[in-house]
Design a protein around this motif. Structure first.
Motif, PDB file in Angstrom:
ATOM      1  N   GLY A   1     -14.706 -20.148   5.994  1.00  0.00           N
ATOM      2  CA  GLY A   1     -16.200 -20.041   7.065  1.00  0.00           C
ATOM      3  C   GLY A   1     -15.601 -20.623   8.787  1.00  0.00           C
ATOM      4  N   ALA A   2     -14.979 -21.691   7.841  1.00  0.00           N
ATOM      5  CA  ALA A   2     -15.365 -23.282   9.379  1.00  0.00           C
ATOM      6  C   ALA A   2     -14.271 -22.980  10.144  1.00  0.00           C
ATOM      7  CB  ALA A   2     -15.947 -24.692   8.254  1.00  0.00           C
ATOM      8  N   ALA A   3     -13.292 -24.118   9.245  1.00  0.00           N
ATOM      9  CA  ALA A   3     -12.187 -24.217  10.180  1.00  0.00           C
ATOM     10  C   ALA A   3     -11.194 -22.659  10.196  1.00  0.00           C
ATOM     11  CB  ALA A   3     -11.097 -25.134   9.754  1.00  0.00           C
ATOM     12  N   ASP A   4     -11.469 -22.165   9.231  1.00  0.00           N
ATOM     13  CA  ASP A   4     -10.349 -20.962   8.779  1.00  0.00           C
ATOM     14  C   ASP A   4     -11.335 -19.742   8.458  1.00  0.00           C
ATOM     15  OD1 ASP A   4      -7.492 -21.576   8.904  1.00  0.00           O
ATOM     16  OD2 ASP A   4      -8.934 -22.977   8.382  1.00  0.00           O
ATOM     17  N   GLY A   5     -11.066 -18.535   9.091  1.00  0.00           N
ATOM     18  CA  GLY A   5     -12.168 -17.296   8.439  1.00  0.00           C
ATOM     19  C   GLY A   5     -11.833 -16.569   9.290  1.00  0.00           C
ATOM     20  N   ALA A   6     -12.584 -15.506   9.435  1.00  0.00           N
ATOM     21  CA  ALA A   6     -12.686 -14.236  10.018  1.00  0.00           C
ATOM     22  C   ALA A   6     -12.009 -14.000  12.146  1.00  0.00           C
ATOM     23  CB  ALA A   6     -13.794 -14.043  10.579  1.00  0.00           C
ATOM     24  N   HIS A   7     -12.425 -15.993  12.343  1.00  0.00           N
ATOM     25  CA  HIS A   7     -11.841 -15.706  13.668  1.00  0.00           C
ATOM     26  C   HIS A   7     -10.147 -15.879  13.979  1.00  0.00           C
ATOM     27  CE1 HIS A   7     -12.612 -19.855  11.790  1.00  0.00           C
ATOM     28  NE2 HIS A   7     -11.944 -20.435  12.305  1.00  0.00           N
ATOM     29  N   ASN A   8      -9.508 -16.733  12.796  1.00  0.00           N
ATOM     30  CA  ASN A   8      -8.181 -16.618  12.569  1.00  0.00           C
ATOM     31  C   ASN A   8      -7.434 -15.422  11.922  1.00  0.00           C
ATOM     32  OD1 ASN A   8      -9.236 -18.124  10.557  1.00  0.00           O
ATOM     33  ND2 ASN A   8      -8.289 -19.870  11.955  1.00  0.00           N
ATOM     34  N   GLU A   9      -7.707 -14.096  11.409  1.00  0.00           N
ATOM     35  CA  GLU A   9      -7.795 -13.791  10.182  1.00  0.00           C
ATOM     36  C   GLU A   9      -6.408 -12.986  10.319  1.00  0.00           C
ATOM     37  OE1 GLU A   9      -8.724  -9.812   7.233  1.00  0.00           O
ATOM     38  OE2 GLU A   9     -10.313 -12.019   7.719  1.00  0.00           O
ATOM     39  N   ALA A  10      -6.831 -12.717  11.888  1.00  0.00           N
ATOM     40  CA  ALA A  10      -5.585 -11.784  12.579  1.00  0.00           C
ATOM     41  C   ALA A  10      -4.341 -12.627  12.777  1.00  0.00           C
ATOM     42  CB  ALA A  10      -6.050 -11.420  14.033  1.00  0.00           C
ATOM     43  N   LEU A  11      -4.219 -13.952  12.702  1.00  0.00           N
ATOM     44  CA  LEU A  11      -3.131 -14.950  13.241  1.00  0.00           C
ATOM     45  C   LEU A  11      -2.588 -15.125  11.585  1.00  0.00           C
ATOM     46  CD1 LEU A  11      -1.521 -16.436  15.040  1.00  0.00           C
ATOM     47  CD2 LEU A  11      -2.827 -18.841  14.381  1.00  0.00           C
ATOM     48  N   ALA A  12      -3.132 -15.322  10.716  1.00  0.00           N
ATOM     49  CA  ALA A  12      -2.372 -15.148   9.396  1.00  0.00           C
ATOM     50  C   ALA A  12      -1.775 -13.764   9.633  1.00  0.00           C
ATOM     51  CB  ALA A  12      -3.361 -15.868   8.849  1.00  0.00           C
ATOM     52  N   ARG A  13      -2.336 -12.656   9.640  1.00  0.00           N
ATOM     53  CA  ARG A  13      -1.658 -11.304   9.313  1.00  0.00           C
ATOM     54  C   ARG A  13      -0.624 -11.172   9.765  1.00  0.00           C
ATOM     55  NH1 ARG A  13      -4.624  -8.889   5.780  1.00  0.00           N
ATOM     56  NH2 ARG A  13      -6.433  -9.331   5.236  1.00  0.00           N
ATOM     57  N   ALA A  14      -0.420 -11.272  11.776  1.00  0.00           N
ATOM     58  CA  ALA A  14       0.406 -11.459  12.034  1.00  0.00           C
ATOM     59  C   ALA A  14       2.082 -12.634  11.415  1.00  0.00           C
ATOM     60  CB  ALA A  14       0.629 -12.450  12.916  1.00  0.00           C
ATOM     61  N   ALA A  15       1.355 -12.617   9.833  1.00  0.00           N
ATOM     62  CA  ALA A  15       2.764 -13.801   9.683  1.00  0.00           C
ATOM     63  C   ALA A  15       3.415 -12.554   8.693  1.00  0.00           C
ATOM     64  CB  ALA A  15       2.195 -15.259   8.536  1.00  0.00           C
ATOM     65  N   PHE A  16       1.954 -11.573   7.642  1.00  0.00           N
ATOM     66  CA  PHE A  16       2.580 -10.746   6.809  1.00  0.00           C
ATOM     67  C   PHE A  16       3.972 -10.433   6.661  1.00  0.00           C
ATOM     68  CE2 PHE A  16      -0.860 -12.213   5.940  1.00  0.00           C
ATOM     69  CZ  PHE A  16      -1.390 -11.878   4.527  1.00  0.00           C
ATOM     70  N   SER A  17       4.247  -9.428   6.488  1.00  0.00           N
ATOM     71  CA  SER A  17       5.565  -9.006   6.233  1.00  0.00           C
ATOM     72  C   SER A  17       6.044  -7.966   4.514  1.00  0.00           C
ATOM     73  CB  SER A  17       6.914  -9.464   6.871  1.00  0.00           C
ATOM     74  OG  SER A  17       7.531 -10.331   6.021  1.00  0.00           O
ATOM     75  N   THR A  18       6.382  -7.194   4.690  1.00  0.00           N
ATOM     76  CA  THR A  18       6.918  -6.142   2.837  1.00  0.00           C
ATOM     77  C   THR A  18       7.645  -6.926   2.353  1.00  0.00           C
ATOM     78  OG1 THR A  18       8.920  -5.115   3.951  1.00  0.00           O
ATOM     79  CG2 THR A  18       7.261  -4.326   4.168  1.00  0.00           C
ATOM     80  N   ASP A  19       8.519  -8.379   2.753  1.00  0.00           N
ATOM     81  CA  ASP A  19       8.466  -9.099   1.703  1.00  0.00           C
ATOM     82  C   ASP A  19       8.036 -10.233   1.574  1.00  0.00           C
ATOM     83  OD1 ASP A  19       9.683  -9.938   4.061  1.00  0.00           O
ATOM     84  OD2 ASP A  19      11.371 -10.717   3.405  1.00  0.00           O
ATOM     85  N   SER A  20       7.157 -10.498   1.936  1.00  0.00           N
ATOM     86  CA  SER A  20       5.920 -11.921   2.226  1.00  0.00           C
ATOM     87  C   SER A  20       5.320 -12.127   0.808  1.00  0.00           C
ATOM     88  CB  SER A  20       5.210 -11.753   3.488  1.00  0.00           C
ATOM     89  OG  SER A  20       4.434 -11.145   3.491  1.00  0.00           O
ATOM     90  N   ARG A  21       4.725 -13.312   0.490  1.00  0.00           N
ATOM     91  CA  ARG A  21       4.215 -13.286  -0.572  1.00  0.00           C
ATOM     92  C   ARG A  21       2.213 -14.690  -0.080  1.00  0.00           C
ATOM     93  NH1 ARG A  21       7.563 -15.783  -6.152  1.00  0.00           N
ATOM     94  NH2 ARG A  21       5.370 -14.626  -6.876  1.00  0.00           N
TER      95      ARG A  21
END
Length: 294
Positions: free
Chosen positions: A244-264
């Motif tokens: 919730g400081a450097a990382d949290g809701a404010h950059n969650e969308a960026l992290a989710r942009a990396a998701f794919s069906t074969d990612s872990r």
């Protein structure tokens, strides 16, 4: 060459994360100290000699090892240092001790800028690390400060790959804060890392001090972002954790942009801020242990 290989090469070139021309490794003899086996490891890179600390639990060999980058190695084992004179500060930074207690080997890797600046009288970041980073850039203008860090970590993995007590197929990486940044980049760009944890790295160029001279300096990209790094770790498992400081809701969308069906890629958010709470540290260690299970 795959798309991932091309992307990985682009990031390596952007960082200047090629091995130093004077890169060298020296591995000493195995020593037994109570319930711990220790193997001295020294690396030389960009004219700097660094002492790494490899500690392995007594037991079956070869064993999994976690590469653990941080400012210095003493604090990772609960010892006092110039930067962290109180080893009993809470939350704990004794990540290596906790990993050894869980049965995992650890290679603690000091950060080159702290090694040079260890005698500096201040802990303010720009006063402590700015001069050494600027000196590095004058001497090696094609190598960013972050690129130097990544090349040092790749050299550390080179060292592990030649030690018979280490299972080279079960090398993990763990990082908090500065170490989280290094863990993200090194695991993305070195496919020998089998699993990684990054806590509070400041994902996204808008969300942390990536333009400081010990990271990218003036070479922060404007046409790409750090979701590419998460994507380069996959399909190897990575746990991305924000407090919730450097990382949290404010950059969650960026992290989710990396998701794919074969990612872990896995995400975990807590609300306890930038320091790493002990209960979550142990949870992350268990996560790594499971992902590196033979």
């Amino acid at each position: 060459m795959t798309e991932a290989d091309i992307l990985r090469r682009e990031w390596i070139e952007l960082l200047g994360a090629q091995p130093a021309s004077d890169a060298a490794i020296h591995v000493g003899d195995l020593q037994t100290d109570g319930a711990i086996r220790r193997i001295p490891v020294e690396v030389r890179s960009y004219g700097l000699r660094q002492v790494l600390r490899l500690a392995l639990p007594i037991g079956d060999s070869p064993c999994p090892v976690i590469v653990l980058p941080f400012y210095d190695t003493q604090v990772l084992f609960g010892e006092a240092s110039a930067l962290y004179p109180d080893p009993n500060a809470h939350p704990t930074r004794a990540f290596a001790s906790e990993m050894l207690a869980a049965g995992l080997g650890v290679l603690a890797v000091p950060w080159w800028a702290e090694t040079i600046a260890h005698a500096a009288p201040t802990v303010e970041l720009h006063a402590r690390y700015g001069p050494v980073a600027e000196d590095h850039l004058i001497r090696h203008p094609m190598v960013t400060g972050l690129g130097r860090s990544v090349s040092d970590l790749r050299l550390a993995v080179d060292a592990l790959s030649d030690i018979k007590q280490v299972d080279s197929h079960r090398i993990g990486m763990f990082g908090h804060s500065l170490g989280g940044k290094l863990s993200l980049f090194a695991s993305a760009l070195d496919t020998r890392i089998a699993a990684a944890v990054t806590h509070e790295p400041g994902l996204g160029f808008a969300h942390s001090n990536w333009s400081d001279p010990w990271y990218f300096g003036a070479r922060v990209p404007t046409d790409r972002d750090l979701d590419e790094l998460l994507r380069l770790v996959a399909p190897r498992p990575i746990l991305y954790v924000g407090g919730g400081a450097a990382d949290g809701a404010h950059n969650e969308a960026l992290a989710r942009a990396a998701f794919s069906t074969d990612s872990r890629i896995e995400m975990l958010h807590h609300t306890k801020g930038h320091p790493l709470p002990e209960d979550l540290l142990r949870q992350m260690i268990r996560w790594l242990d499971r992902r590196l299970a033979a």
